[in-house]
Scaffold this active site. Structure first.
Site: not given
Ligand code: GLP
Length: 246
Positions: A136, A138
């Site tokens: 999304n 973030h």
């Molecule tokens: C999580 C973390 C983020 C991370 C993102 C993506 O919730 N808080 O810091 O970058 O989501 O995660 P992933 O790398 O497992 O896709």
């Protein structure tokens, strides 16, 4: 924004680990902003490998992690404190007292946010901030919203984030609903930023980050305003952006 293309997750991890290892070699007491999630795992494995070969020394490195679930103890298997020890800190010669992660057990949000902001300020700036990106858009746990949060804050996690992270828990009800996260200002004050992205699920967010309007609806889009951002992404993560370039 500099875009470094990688063929696969492995290739992305190696290229990104090279950038981090250059930072460690050039400044042995560098302040690294670290991230969790699946994306950085390959980088951490690569850094451990180079440490074991004698190429890297973490003894003076200082770290500050982006975020932590509120309510999880550091020894909870899904806490980010546990993740960091298991996947990096316990496998290299870092001094644990030089590592920092928000305290998920501190119930008083104002106390914990102020404490964490003081730590970041005491470092005089993060040399290299590693970031993943949520589907999304973030970064850290800075969820899409109506405004950019400045400094460390307590976040109510988006339903999509809770769903995305449910894979790590037995049931979705066990996923914490709140987290402590450093803010956009903390991230933007880093001297350099390294964002990694892998897989199709990230393609839309990557496209909006690079090309979209700068808006809190896609928190990663603010990185367009930072003057030292490296994006290392694989072909799938860049697929929508690349299609738009044709
Ligand atoms: C999580 C973390 C983020 C991370 C993102 C993506 O919730 N808080 O810091 O970058 O989501 O995660 P992933 O790398 O497992 O896709």
């Amino acid at each position: 924004m500099r875009i470094y293309r990688a063929k696969t997750y492995k290739d992305m991890s190696r290229k990104a680990a090279n950038i981090i290892s250059a930072q460690i070699i050039m400044k042995p007491n560098a302040v690294l902003g670290l991230a969790t999630g699946s994306s950085p795992l390959g980088i951490y494995r690569q850094l451990i490998d180079w440490y074991e070969k004698g190429d890297l020394d973490f003894s003076e490195i200082r770290t500050v992690n982006l975020d932590e679930y509120k309510g999880l103890a550091p020894d909870h298997e899904q806490s980010y404190a546990y993740f960091m020890r298991k996947n990096l800190f316990d496998q290299v010669n870092i001094n644990l007292s030089n590592t920092n992660i928000p305290n998920g057990l501190e119930e008083n949000e104002a106390v914990e946010c102020a404490r964490y902001n003081r730590i970041i300020a005491s470092f005089g700036g993060i040399d290299l901030q590693l970031l993943g990106i949520g589907a999304n858009g973030h970064i850290g746990f800075n969820e899409p919203g109506e405004a950019f949060e400045r400094e460390t804050h307590c976040v109510k996690l988006a339903d999509t984030t809770i769903q995305a992270n449910a894979r790590f828990f037995d049931t979705i009800d066990q996923v914490p609903k709140y987290a402590y996260s450093t803010g956009i200002k903390n991230i933007m004050q880093a001297k350099s930023i390294l964002l990694i992205a892998s897989g199709k699920a990230k393609a839309e967010a990557v496209n909006r980050m690079i090309r979209g309007p700068i808006t809190p609806a896609c928190p990663a889009s603010i990185l367009q305003l930072h003057n030292n951002v490296s994006i290392v992404a694989d072909e799938e993560a860049l697929s929508i952006y690349d299609a738009g370039c044709r």
